[in-house]
Design a protein around this motif. Structure first.
Motif, PDB file in Angstrom:
ATOM      1  N   HIS A  57       0.797  -1.232   0.000  1.00  0.00           N
ATOM      2  CA  HIS A  57       0.000   0.000   0.000  1.00  0.00           C
ATOM      3  C   HIS A  57       0.828   1.280   0.000  1.00  0.00           C
ATOM      4  N   VAL A  58       2.002   1.247   0.580  1.00  0.00           N
ATOM      5  CA  VAL A  58       2.766   2.470   0.805  1.00  0.00           C
ATOM      6  C   VAL A  58       3.972   2.517  -0.133  1.00  0.00           C
ATOM      7  N   VAL A  59       4.090   3.624  -0.865  1.00  0.00           N
ATOM      8  CA  VAL A  59       5.215   3.846  -1.765  1.00  0.00           C
ATOM      9  C   VAL A  59       6.213   4.756  -1.064  1.00  0.00           C
ATOM     10  N   ILE A  60       7.470   4.304  -1.004  1.00  0.00           N
ATOM     11  CA  ILE A  60       8.533   5.141  -0.452  1.00  0.00           C
ATOM     12  C   ILE A  60       9.550   5.384  -1.553  1.00  0.00           C
ATOM     13  N   GLU A  61       9.699   6.616  -1.944  1.00  0.00           N
ATOM     14  CA  GLU A  61      10.675   7.013  -2.953  1.00  0.00           C
ATOM     15  C   GLU A  61      11.756   7.810  -2.238  1.00  0.00           C
ATOM     16  N   LEU A  62      12.922   7.242  -2.135  1.00  0.00           N
ATOM     17  CA  LEU A  62      14.020   7.877  -1.410  1.00  0.00           C
ATOM     18  C   LEU A  62      14.756   8.877  -2.291  1.00  0.00           C
ATOM     19  N   LYS A  63      15.175   9.971  -1.679  1.00  0.00           N
ATOM     20  CA  LYS A  63      15.989  10.971  -2.358  1.00  0.00           C
ATOM     21  C   LYS A  63      17.124  11.356  -1.420  1.00  0.00           C
ATOM     22  N   THR A  64      18.331  11.422  -1.951  1.00  0.00           N
ATOM     23  CA  THR A  64      19.471  11.865  -1.144  1.00  0.00           C
ATOM     24  C   THR A  64      19.771  13.314  -1.505  1.00  0.00           C
ATOM     25  N   VAL A  65      18.813  14.173  -1.176  1.00  0.00           N
ATOM     26  CA  VAL A  65      18.911  15.607  -1.454  1.00  0.00           C
ATOM     27  C   VAL A  65      18.579  16.371  -0.186  1.00  0.00           C
ATOM     28  N   THR A  66      18.978  17.632  -0.149  1.00  0.00           N
ATOM     29  CA  THR A  66      18.659  18.443   1.026  1.00  0.00           C
ATOM     30  C   THR A  66      17.267  19.058   0.946  1.00  0.00           C
ATOM     31  N   HIS A  67      16.729  19.232  -0.273  1.00  0.00           N
ATOM     32  CA  HIS A  67      15.398  19.824  -0.439  1.00  0.00           C
ATOM     33  C   HIS A  67      14.611  19.042  -1.488  1.00  0.00           C
ATOM     34  N   THR A  68      13.330  18.877  -1.221  1.00  0.00           N
ATOM     35  CA  THR A  68      12.448  18.248  -2.191  1.00  0.00           C
ATOM     36  C   THR A  68      12.001  19.306  -3.192  1.00  0.00           C
ATOM     37  N   ILE A  69      12.017  18.963  -4.456  1.00  0.00           N
ATOM     38  CA  ILE A  69      11.569  19.894  -5.496  1.00  0.00           C
ATOM     39  C   ILE A  69      10.340  19.324  -6.194  1.00  0.00           C
ATOM     40  N   LYS A  70       9.690  20.146  -7.005  1.00  0.00           N
ATOM     41  CA  LYS A  70       8.435  19.743  -7.645  1.00  0.00           C
ATOM     42  C   LYS A  70       8.562  18.460  -8.457  1.00  0.00           C
ATOM     43  N   SER A  71       9.681  18.261  -9.113  1.00  0.00           N
ATOM     44  CA  SER A  71       9.830  17.049  -9.936  1.00  0.00           C
ATOM     45  C   SER A  71       9.845  15.784  -9.082  1.00  0.00           C
ATOM     46  N   HIS A  72      10.305  15.885  -7.830  1.00  0.00           N
ATOM     47  CA  HIS A  72      10.268  14.729  -6.931  1.00  0.00           C
ATOM     48  C   HIS A  72       8.827  14.360  -6.597  1.00  0.00           C
ATOM     49  N   ILE A  73       8.021  15.363  -6.318  1.00  0.00           N
ATOM     50  CA  ILE A  73       6.601  15.136  -6.010  1.00  0.00           C
ATOM     51  C   ILE A  73       5.892  14.561  -7.230  1.00  0.00           C
ATOM     52  N   LYS A  74       6.184  15.128  -8.394  1.00  0.00           N
ATOM     53  CA  LYS A  74       5.562  14.647  -9.626  1.00  0.00           C
ATOM     54  C   LYS A  74       5.921  13.184  -9.880  1.00  0.00           C
ATOM     55  N   GLN A  75       7.163  12.812  -9.633  1.00  0.00           N
ATOM     56  CA  GLN A  75       7.596  11.433  -9.809  1.00  0.00           C
ATOM     57  C   GLN A  75       6.771  10.491  -8.936  1.00  0.00           C
ATOM     58  N   CYS A  76       6.552  10.859  -7.691  1.00  0.00           N
ATOM     59  CA  CYS A  76       5.754  10.016  -6.779  1.00  0.00           C
ATOM     60  C   CYS A  76       4.316   9.910  -7.251  1.00  0.00           C
ATOM     61  N   LYS A  77       3.741  11.002  -7.731  1.00  0.00           N
ATOM     62  CA  LYS A  77       2.367  10.960  -8.224  1.00  0.00           C
ATOM     63  C   LYS A  77       2.243  10.040  -9.426  1.00  0.00           C
ATOM     64  N   ILE A  78       3.231  10.061 -10.296  1.00  0.00           N
ATOM     65  CA  ILE A  78       3.225   9.168 -11.460  1.00  0.00           C
ATOM     66  C   ILE A  78       3.280   7.715 -10.991  1.00  0.00           C
ATOM     67  N   TYR A  79       4.140   7.427 -10.036  1.00  0.00           N
ATOM     68  CA  TYR A  79       4.237   6.070  -9.506  1.00  0.00           C
ATOM     69  C   TYR A  79       2.898   5.613  -8.939  1.00  0.00           C
ATOM     70  N   LEU A  80       2.266   6.479  -8.171  1.00  0.00           N
ATOM     71  CA  LEU A  80       0.983   6.115  -7.565  1.00  0.00           C
ATOM     72  C   LEU A  80      -0.076   5.855  -8.637  1.00  0.00           C
ATOM     73  N   LYS A  81      -0.097   6.693  -9.654  1.00  0.00           N
ATOM     74  CA  LYS A  81      -1.067   6.535 -10.726  1.00  0.00           C
ATOM     75  C   LYS A  81      -0.831   5.218 -11.478  1.00  0.00           C
ATOM     76  N   ASP A  82       0.420   4.892 -11.735  1.00  0.00           N
ATOM     77  CA  ASP A  82       0.719   3.706 -12.538  1.00  0.00           C
ATOM     78  C   ASP A  82       0.592   2.397 -11.782  1.00  0.00           C
ATOM     79  N   ILE A  83       0.710   2.406 -10.448  1.00  0.00           N
ATOM     80  CA  ILE A  83       0.606   1.132  -9.736  1.00  0.00           C
ATOM     81  C   ILE A  83      -0.772   0.875  -9.164  1.00  0.00           C
ATOM     82  N   TYR A  84      -1.629   1.891  -9.098  1.00  0.00           N
ATOM     83  CA  TYR A  84      -2.963   1.679  -8.529  1.00  0.00           C
ATOM     84  C   TYR A  84      -4.037   1.771  -9.559  1.00  0.00           C
TER      85      TYR A  84
END
Length: 84
Positions: A57-84
């Motif tokens: 049920h839970v998707v964890i997308e790891l990033k080794t960055v100091t700040h999250t940017i919009k493309s990171h959020i977009k990547q997670c949304k794409i993953y959620l859309k494609d697996i559910y």
């Protein structure tokens, strides 16, 4: 807890392994690098991979960055859309 594993500079895989150990020790089921199909207009474009997939049920997308940017959020949304 993984947050106390605060040494910077490791690759994502090191943090992924540490988090996997913690989650499993707490009774969660964890799939590392879960594969999924990337679809476009019902055509399979290839494979995507989720860093950690917890309890099916839970998707964890790891990033080794100091700040999250919009493309990171977009990547997670794409993953959620494609697996559910």
């Amino acid at each position: 807890m993984v947050l106390t594993f605060n040494t910077e500079g490791f690759l994502e895989k090191i943090y992924s392994n540490a988090l996997k150990i913690e989650l499993i020790s707490r009774g969660f089921s964890v799939i590392c690098e879960k594969e999924f199909n990337v679809l476009y207009k019902n055509h399979n474009l290839g494979k995507g991979f989720i860093d950690l997939y917890v309890d099916n049920h839970v998707v964890i997308e790891l990033k080794t960055v100091t700040h999250t940017i919009k493309s990171h959020i977009k990547q997670c949304k794409i993953y959620l859309k494609d697996i559910y």
